[in-house]
Structures are given as C-alpha cells and as structure tokens.
Design an enzyme around this catalytic site. Structure first.
Site, PDB file in Angstrom:
ATOM      1  N   TRP A 276      54.819   8.636  -4.337  1.00  0.00           N
ATOM      2  CA  TRP A 276      56.166   8.610  -3.761  1.00  0.00           C
ATOM      3  C   TRP A 276      56.931   9.787  -4.369  1.00  0.00           C
ATOM      4  O   TRP A 276      56.998   9.890  -5.607  1.00  0.00           O
ATOM      5  CB  TRP A 276      56.801   7.279  -4.129  1.00  0.00           C
ATOM      6  CG  TRP A 276      58.206   7.060  -3.686  1.00  0.00           C
ATOM      7  CD1 TRP A 276      58.713   7.262  -2.446  1.00  0.00           C
ATOM      8  CD2 TRP A 276      59.277   6.562  -4.499  1.00  0.00           C
ATOM      9  NE1 TRP A 276      60.049   6.921  -2.432  1.00  0.00           N
ATOM     10  CE2 TRP A 276      60.420   6.485  -3.681  1.00  0.00           C
ATOM     11  CE3 TRP A 276      59.386   6.162  -5.837  1.00  0.00           C
ATOM     12  CZ2 TRP A 276      61.652   6.051  -4.150  1.00  0.00           C
ATOM     13  CZ3 TRP A 276      60.600   5.717  -6.305  1.00  0.00           C
ATOM     14  CH2 TRP A 276      61.723   5.665  -5.461  1.00  0.00           C
TER      15      TRP A 276
ATOM     16  N   ASP B 175      54.876  -0.112 -10.785  1.00  0.00           N
ATOM     17  CA  ASP B 175      55.864  -0.045  -9.713  1.00  0.00           C
ATOM     18  C   ASP B 175      55.375  -0.905  -8.551  1.00  0.00           C
ATOM     19  O   ASP B 175      54.379  -0.575  -7.899  1.00  0.00           O
ATOM     20  CB  ASP B 175      56.029   1.422  -9.283  1.00  0.00           C
ATOM     21  CG  ASP B 175      57.107   1.577  -8.215  1.00  0.00           C
ATOM     22  OD1 ASP B 175      57.733   0.573  -7.830  1.00  0.00           O
ATOM     23  OD2 ASP B 175      57.324   2.725  -7.765  1.00  0.00           O
TER      24      ASP B 175
ATOM     25  N   LYS C 125      61.746  -3.878   0.817  1.00  0.00           N
ATOM     26  CA  LYS C 125      60.790  -3.942   1.939  1.00  0.00           C
ATOM     27  C   LYS C 125      60.411  -5.392   2.225  1.00  0.00           C
ATOM     28  O   LYS C 125      60.423  -5.805   3.383  1.00  0.00           O
ATOM     29  CB  LYS C 125      59.508  -3.156   1.642  1.00  0.00           C
ATOM     30  CG  LYS C 125      59.652  -1.978   0.708  1.00  0.00           C
ATOM     31  CD  LYS C 125      60.335  -0.812   1.330  1.00  0.00           C
ATOM     32  CE  LYS C 125      60.743   0.145   0.227  1.00  0.00           C
ATOM     33  NZ  LYS C 125      60.915   1.485   0.643  1.00  0.00           N
TER      34      LYS C 125
HETATM   35  C1  PLP Z   1      56.321   3.433  -4.588  1.00  0.00           C
HETATM   36  C2  PLP Z   1      57.775   3.177  -4.401  1.00  0.00           C
HETATM   37  N1  PLP Z   1      58.506   2.779  -5.437  1.00  0.00           N
HETATM   38  C3  PLP Z   1      59.817   2.524  -5.315  1.00  0.00           C
HETATM   39  C4  PLP Z   1      60.463   2.686  -4.109  1.00  0.00           C
HETATM   40  C5  PLP Z   1      61.947   2.419  -4.061  1.00  0.00           C
HETATM   41  O1  PLP Z   1      62.367   1.554  -3.109  1.00  0.00           O
HETATM   42  P1  PLP Z   1      63.902   1.186  -2.897  1.00  0.00           P
HETATM   43  O2  PLP Z   1      64.703   2.004  -3.860  1.00  0.00           O
HETATM   44  O3  PLP Z   1      64.201   1.509  -1.485  1.00  0.00           O
HETATM   45  O4  PLP Z   1      63.979  -0.258  -3.224  1.00  0.00           O
HETATM   46  C6  PLP Z   1      59.742   3.114  -3.003  1.00  0.00           C
HETATM   47  C7  PLP Z   1      60.421   3.330  -1.708  1.00  0.00           C
HETATM   48  O5  PLP Z   1      60.023   3.987  -0.818  1.00  0.00           O
HETATM   49  C8  PLP Z   1      58.365   3.371  -3.146  1.00  0.00           C
HETATM   50  O6  PLP Z   1      57.613   3.773  -2.119  1.00  0.00           O
END
Ligand code: PLP
Length: 390
Positions: free
Chosen positions: A126, A206, A241
């Site tokens: 990411w 994560d 998500k």
């Molecule tokens: C691997 C990963 N970690 C963390 C996040 C963070 O998600 P959010 O800040 O939208 O909750 C994402 C979002 O795309 C992700 O793909």
C-alpha cells in the site's frame, strides 16, 4: 516563505477518478478506486450500520470529548474478532484511531519512540506505508513480496529477516494484500512466526480487510500465529472496509506484550502522539461499530453482509481465473488471491490503451479492484484485456 515549498506529486488515484468521471462512455469500467462495490456498482452503507446509526441517534445524549483513546468500548469489542475469543486480555490494550491509516501511523511512531530504526517491508505495498515510514524518519528496507509464479515470496521475507534484528520492525499485511491480493499461506505463516521470534524483530501487523479474504477467523490466522510466537507486537486495524465506513475513518491501534508496564507505556505514548496529531479520533463510525458488536442481531446482520461481499468477490475471481490465459496475462492466480485487489502484469502502454480505447480505468501499477467487475462487464473487461495484450 510558502514559495519555498517543494511541489508535491498529484495523487494518481484521485486523478484517475477525475478522468473516469469525465469519460462520457456509458460502458466505462472503474477498477481504480479501492472501495467495495455491489453487483450493481454501488458502495452502500451496511444495513447493520444503518440500524446502529439509528440507535445511536436515538440514544446518544452527549457529544462531549472522549479523549485521545476514543471509544474504548469499540476498541474492546473488536478484540475477540482480531485476536481470538480466548486471547489473554492482560497482554493487549488498544485505542481508537482515525482509520487504519491513523492506526498505522500510531504503530510506526510508537515503534520509533521504542527505539526501532528500520522498517522491513515487502514490496509492492500500500503506497501510504512507505510514505508513513518516510514521515517518521525511519529507514525502509524492502524485500520482494510476490514470486515470478505469483505466490508470496517466503524466501525473500526470510532473507530479509535474517539480516534484521532487535531495533528493526517488520511490517506485514494480515490478509488481502494491497495491491497484489497475494497472501502468505497458513503454512507460510507457521514458518514466519518463529523466524520473527528468533530474530527479535518487532512485528507491525496491518489488518485492513478482515473478513474480505477467507472469512473473519481465517483472515486472522497470520496475525494470531505471529502473536502466539512473539513476546510483543503492534497491530493496526481498519473497520473502513469490513464495515463499509470509509469516510467515517474507523480504526484501532493495539499493542501486545506480556509486560504490564510496557503495555501502559505503549498506550501512553500512543495517546501522546494522537494528542499532538488529531487530538481525538472521530466518534460516529466507531460508536456505530460498537453498537453493532454489542448487539447479537446486528452482529449477525453485519456478518451476513460481509459474507455477501466476500462471496461476490470470490465469484468474480472464479470467473477471471476460469479464463486461464488472456493474451499474455495468466489469469488462474487471481482465483487463489484474496480481497479487493490483484495486480495484472500490464505495461503502462497497455494500461493507457485500456483506458483510452476501452474506457477501463485502473491504477498505473496494474492494480485492479476486483469489486469493480460485475456479471454485466466482466466479459467486456476480458475481451479488452485480450485486445491490448495480444
Ligand atoms: C494495507 C492497508 N492498510 C491500511 C489502510 C488504511 O485504511 P483506512 O485508513 O481507509 O482505514 C489501507 C487502505 O487502503 C490498506 O490498504
């Protein structure tokens, strides 16, 4: 003064959204934006969340400050889902964070304050992982996440861990790897956990897509296997998500350690970083998740909706995999990958041709959002893929 600021690259995905919106072709397909879509292309609010929000509005009697740790009822309600029903609660504590992003930020900053100087991470990842590590001033050490055959590269991880030790942290995706969809198998996690323990490296786990891969329990296998082997770890969790709360920014940061004093310090440091960053996380989404998890009927409603999402993505993956080979693209691996994303080995010319000639929008890396495909557009997509790769 301000003219001295360095220009910043435009966010590629936001640029892609603008291009997509401006495209008049009705048959255009958006595979860029990283949100779940139903078979009709919608990203609806979960029914369980709607029910919880109604209850929240009816019962919430104050919007007074909660503190940097946010809604601790929410934080605790998630623990059995993330760590397992029998997890030793004296080993874990947590706090709410603004999304998984805020949680990753807390994990990285707490690790830095604890003396970590290098973050070891598989790539591609990411993109925000590297940006957050860079913002922390720590060194990023990368290794290859995916083999040429499209499986998770255990050898590359084990070579990277062999070079790492105390003072290093390893950042791993718990499930539904973004952007590749390639997860470590259970057997690989079984091998990874003792390696991390032996090297004395701090795991940063994560978990942003629990429930979207193989199910809530199965998607926690890697995290739980690592936690069973190591004395301490940091966890970043996103509900954005798996509860469809994207813009409400719902996440949690957890520290795990057998040392009660260290646990208190990890939380105190997390709170002080939060205080200086966002002071307190936004309440609404986390409160809604807490209400869902505190009510057996709403929990069942949520889990059923999550099952539908996962099953739909599995069906799309099965259909893509059934194509076996499209032009130069091997499709079978998509069937064993997990979650919202997969990466297609396409050149930038091919990605551009898909966009200009066929109205198919995807990230420049070749990452596609599986949920952007439906029974109505999947054949069009496969035909376009064939046209640009022959
Ligand atoms: C691997 C990963 N970690 C963390 C996040 C963070 O998600 P959010 O800040 O939208 O909750 C994402 C979002 O795309 C992700 O793909």
């Amino acid at each position: 003064m301000l003219e001295a600021l360095a220009p910043q690259p435009a966010d590629a995905l936001l640029g892609l959204i603008k291009l997509y919106n401006a495209d008049p072709r009705p048959e255009k397909i958006d595979l860029g934006v990283g949100v779940y879509r139903t078979a009709t292309g919608a990203t609806p609010v979960f029914k369980a969340i709607k029910a919880a929000e109604a209850r929240l509005i009816a019962t919430q009697d104050s919007k007074s400050y909660l503190g940097p740790e946010g809604d601790m009822g929410f934080v605790r309600a998630l623990i059995p889902y993330v760590f397992g029903a029998g997890f030793d609660l004296s080993r874990v504590d947590g706090m709410q964070a603004p999304g998984g992003t805020g949680a990753v930020r807390l994990a990285i900053e707490v690790a830095r304050r604890a003396g970590v100087r290098r973050i070891v991470m598989g790539t591609p990842s990411w993109p925000n992982h590297a940006q957050i590590v860079a913002a922390s001033g720590m060194e990023l050490v990368t290794f290859r996440h995916v083999t040429a055959e499209g499986t998770a590269d255990l050898d590359a991880l084990s070579a990277a861990l062999a070079e790492a030790g105390p003072g290093d942290a390893v950042l791993l995706h718990g499930c539904c790897h973004n952007p590749s969809g390639v997860d470590y198998t259970c057997a690989q996690w079984d091998a990874i956990a003792p390696m991390i323990a032996t090297r004395g490296v701090l795991p940063l786990l994560d978990l942003a897509y629990q429930g979207l891969g193989a199910g809530m329990e199965a998607d926690a296998y890697g995290l739980r296997t690592v936690l069973a082997a190591v004395p301490e770890a940091l966890v970043a969790y996103s509900c954005d998500k798996n509860f469809g709360l994207y813009r409400d920014r719902v996440g949690a940061f957890y520290a795990v350690t057998g040392d009660a004093d260290a646990l208190t310090r990890a939380m105190a440091n997390g709170a002080s970083i939060a205080r200086a960053s966002w002071s307190m996380p936004p309440d609404h989404g986390a409160a809604a998740v807490r209400l869902v998890l505190d009510d057996a009927d709403m929990t069942q409603m949520w889990l059923a909706e999550l099952d539908d999402m996962r099953n739909r993505m599995r069906e799309v993956r099965d259909r893509l995999a059934a194509a076996q080979q499209v032009g130069t693209i091997p499709m079978a691996p998509l069937g064993i990958q997990n979650g919202l994303f997969s990466m297609l080995p396409l050149s930038s010319e091919q990605i551009l041709a898909l966009r200009t000639d066929h109205g198919i929008y995807m990230a420049g890396s070749g990452r596609i959002n599986i949920a952007g495909l439906t029974s109505g557009n999947i054949d069009t997509f496969i035909d376009a893929l064939r046209a640009v790769t022959v």
